[in-house]
Design a protein around this motif. Structure first.
Motif, short mmCIF file in Angstrom:
data_model
loop_
_atom_site.label_atom_id
_atom_site.label_comp_id
_atom_site.label_asym_id
_atom_site.label_seq_id
_atom_site.Cartn_x
_atom_site.Cartn_y
_atom_site.Cartn_z
N SER A 1 0.82 -1.23 0.00
CA SER A 1 0.00 0.00 0.00
C SER A 1 0.84 1.27 0.00
N GLY A 2 1.97 1.23 -0.72
CA GLY A 2 2.79 2.42 -0.87
C GLY A 2 2.14 3.45 -1.78
N ILE A 3 2.75 4.65 -1.83
CA ILE A 3 2.19 5.73 -2.63
C ILE A 3 2.09 5.37 -4.10
N GLN A 4 2.97 4.48 -4.57
CA GLN A 4 2.95 4.08 -5.99
C GLN A 4 1.63 3.38 -6.36
N VAL A 5 1.04 2.65 -5.42
CA VAL A 5 -0.23 1.98 -5.67
C VAL A 5 -1.34 3.02 -5.88
N ILE A 6 -1.39 4.01 -5.01
CA ILE A 6 -2.40 5.07 -5.13
C ILE A 6 -2.22 5.84 -6.43
N GLU A 7 -0.97 6.18 -6.76
CA GLU A 7 -0.69 6.92 -7.99
C GLU A 7 -1.10 6.10 -9.23
N LEU A 8 -0.75 4.80 -9.20
CA LEU A 8 -1.07 3.93 -10.34
C LEU A 8 -2.57 3.85 -10.54
N GLU A 9 -3.34 3.71 -9.47
CA GLU A 9 -4.79 3.63 -9.60
C GLU A 9 -5.36 4.88 -10.26
N LYS A 10 -4.84 6.04 -9.91
CA LYS A 10 -5.29 7.28 -10.53
C LYS A 10 -4.91 7.31 -12.01
N GLN A 11 -3.69 6.87 -12.33
CA GLN A 11 -3.22 6.87 -13.72
C GLN A 11 -4.03 5.90 -14.58
N LEU A 12 -4.34 4.73 -14.04
CA LEU A 12 -5.11 3.73 -14.78
C LEU A 12 -6.54 4.20 -15.01
N ALA A 13 -7.16 4.78 -13.98
CA ALA A 13 -8.53 5.29 -14.10
C ALA A 13 -8.59 6.37 -15.18
N LYS A 14 -7.61 7.26 -15.18
CA LYS A 14 -7.57 8.33 -16.19
C LYS A 14 -7.39 7.76 -17.59
N TYR A 15 -6.49 6.78 -17.71
CA TYR A 15 -6.23 6.18 -19.03
C TYR A 15 -7.48 5.50 -19.58
N VAL A 16 -8.16 4.72 -18.74
CA VAL A 16 -9.34 3.98 -19.17
C VAL A 16 -10.53 4.92 -19.39
N GLY A 17 -10.61 5.96 -18.55
CA GLY A 17 -11.71 6.90 -18.66
C GLY A 17 -12.87 6.60 -17.74
N GLN B 1 -13.67 4.92 -27.19
CA GLN B 1 -13.85 4.40 -25.83
C GLN B 1 -12.93 3.22 -25.60
N ARG B 2 -12.21 3.25 -24.48
CA ARG B 2 -11.21 2.24 -24.19
C ARG B 2 -11.78 1.02 -23.46
N PHE C 1 3.70 1.75 -22.71
CA PHE C 1 2.49 1.20 -23.33
C PHE C 1 1.74 2.30 -24.10
N GLU C 2 1.57 3.45 -23.44
CA GLU C 2 0.86 4.57 -24.07
C GLU C 2 1.69 5.19 -25.19
N LYS C 3 2.98 5.32 -24.97
CA LYS C 3 3.84 6.09 -25.88
C LYS C 3 4.07 5.37 -27.20
N TYR C 4 4.38 4.05 -27.14
CA TYR C 4 4.74 3.38 -28.40
C TYR C 4 4.38 1.90 -28.49
N GLU C 5 4.14 1.22 -27.38
CA GLU C 5 3.96 -0.23 -27.45
C GLU C 5 2.69 -0.63 -28.21
N LEU C 6 1.57 0.06 -27.95
CA LEU C 6 0.33 -0.28 -28.65
C LEU C 6 0.48 -0.12 -30.16
N GLU C 7 1.10 0.97 -30.57
CA GLU C 7 1.30 1.19 -32.01
C GLU C 7 2.22 0.13 -32.59
N ALA C 8 3.28 -0.21 -31.84
CA ALA C 8 4.26 -1.19 -32.33
C ALA C 8 3.64 -2.57 -32.49
N VAL C 9 2.82 -2.99 -31.53
CA VAL C 9 2.23 -4.33 -31.61
C VAL C 9 1.18 -4.40 -32.71
#
Length: 382
Positions: free
Chosen positions: A32-48, A174-175, A252-260
């Motif tokens: 339950s470090g700060i990275q978990v909280i930050e990641l949850e916010k980043q994932l929610a924003k990415y998915v929408g 929509q993602r 993943f956002e920057k180049y992996e999706l396009e590359a795959v």
């Protein structure tokens, strides 16, 4: 050659990943470090969506959703027959009945026609209460949510999106992981967005369900971890995995999706006249968890798999047995419908090496070997 090249990915991201891991080790906040909280916010924003709740793995993510909805004995949950075991296992683990539904041969995803037939049959038999549709985004392409949600609304059912393989996919703008009333994903290493162990997440816009799932994932906690207000489970994403995922999400956002997608298109252009290639529906976008071709029958698949292995090319079969034929589901009081497409796919499907980091020379070798295999075989192989 690697089936999905995680080693090459690590080599490219090594400096940032090593630093992220070192930061966790230095602070000592392993749970339950700060990275978990930050990641949850980043994932929610990415998915929408409004809420992202991380957990220990993709199977727990499905279970948390079903727990939030109080799914249990006497309930019917509709699951595609052509998918990984966890999609149905989590239903059975709650005491509900998984009702297996056929898929479309072109997309590998749940067939809306088969789904509606299964719902009608359950209603006619009056043994079970239809509650949830589990729609799986198989191999990276979202399921047909416009049709699935139309059917769900017609019969007053909830939609649970199993996006374990679909993270990064889209319908229009929509993602994936935003199509369900609750949606889930997995961060198993080989998934489109994977960590270095097990991990998962749940997504929803519903405040009440989000609150329940946050409680359930930590032993049903209330105000704090020693205030337990309901029976839950122990299912947290650890801080090390969250730190790794933060770095990987950027790539993943920057180049992996396009590359795959570029790599998948290279396969399709070169193999479309040799084997049956996967089809992406118009307006849909895949994150390509797998690139799966179809062979004419099981014997040809076996021969091709052996031939490719001799050439140093790994392949996998996803999936060799329908869910409805798994021993674990034998004797369950469920409703059965025709599942002929799934049965056929299990005899035909073969997945080829693919990742955002596959090199063109490696792909050329795979393509060349497949072409050569069919050139030197009798006409019945084609």
């Amino acid at each position: 050659m690697q089936f999905r090249d995680l080693k090459r990915q690590y080599y490219i991201l090594k400096e940032d990943i090593d630093q992220a891991i070192q930061n966790v080790l230095t602070t000592g906040n392993y749970i339950s470090g700060i990275q978990v909280i930050e990641l949850e916010k980043q994932l929610a924003k990415y998915v929408g969506v409004k809420h992202c709740i991380t957990c220990a793995n993709g199977t727990d993510a499905l279970s948390l959703a079903l727990m939030a909805w109080n799914i249990g004995g006497g309930d019917a949950v509709f699951v595609p027959d052509f998918t990984f075991f966890a999609s149905g296992e989590s239903v059975a683990h709650r005491g509900a009945a998984p009702i297996f539904v056929d898929v479309n041969a072109d997309s590998f995803n749940m067939s809306p026609d088969s789904l509606e037939k299964a719902i009608i049959k359950v209603l006619d038999e009056k043994k079970l209460n239809p509650k949830v549709i589990v729609a799986v985004d198989l191999f990276g392409q979202p399921a047909d949510y416009p049709e699935i949600r139309r059917i769900a609304k017609k019969y007053h059912l909830l939609v649970l999106e199993d996006g374990a393989q679909g993270f990064g996919g889209k319908i229009g703008k929509q993602r994936a992981c935003s199509f369900g009333d609750i949606s889930t994903t997995s961060f198993f290493p080989a998934k489109p967005l994977g960590c270095y162990g097990d991990g998962g997440a749940v997504f929803t816009d519903n405040d009440e369900w989000a609150s329940l799932m946050r409680s359930y994932r930590i032993h049903g906690k209330g105000a704090d971890k020693y205030d337990n207000v309901r029976i839950g489970i122990n299912s947290r994403l650890d801080t090390l995995q969250a730190a790794v995922l933060q770095i990987k999400l950027q790539a993943f956002e920057k180049y992996e999706l396009e590359a795959v997608n570029d790599a998948a298109e290279r396969y399709s252009q070169n193999l479309k006249d040799v084997v049956k290639i996967p089809q992406i529906k118009e307006g849909f976008y895949s994150s390509w968890a797998q690139y799966s071709i179809l062979l004419s029958n099981e014997n040809i698949r076996k021969d091709l798999q052996v031939y490719l292995k001799e050439k140093g090319i790994p392949t996998m079969i996803y999936y060799s047995k329908p869910m409805s034929q798994q021993t674990a589901f034998e004797g369950m009081d469920t409703v059965k419908i025709e599942l002929s497409v799934t049965e056929q796919l299990c005899r035909q499907v073969l997945s080829l090496p693919l990742s955002p980091y596959i090199q063109q020379g490696e792909q050329d070798k795979v393509i060349c070997c497949i072409k050569k295999f069919f050139e030197t075989r009798p006409c019945e192989y084609i």
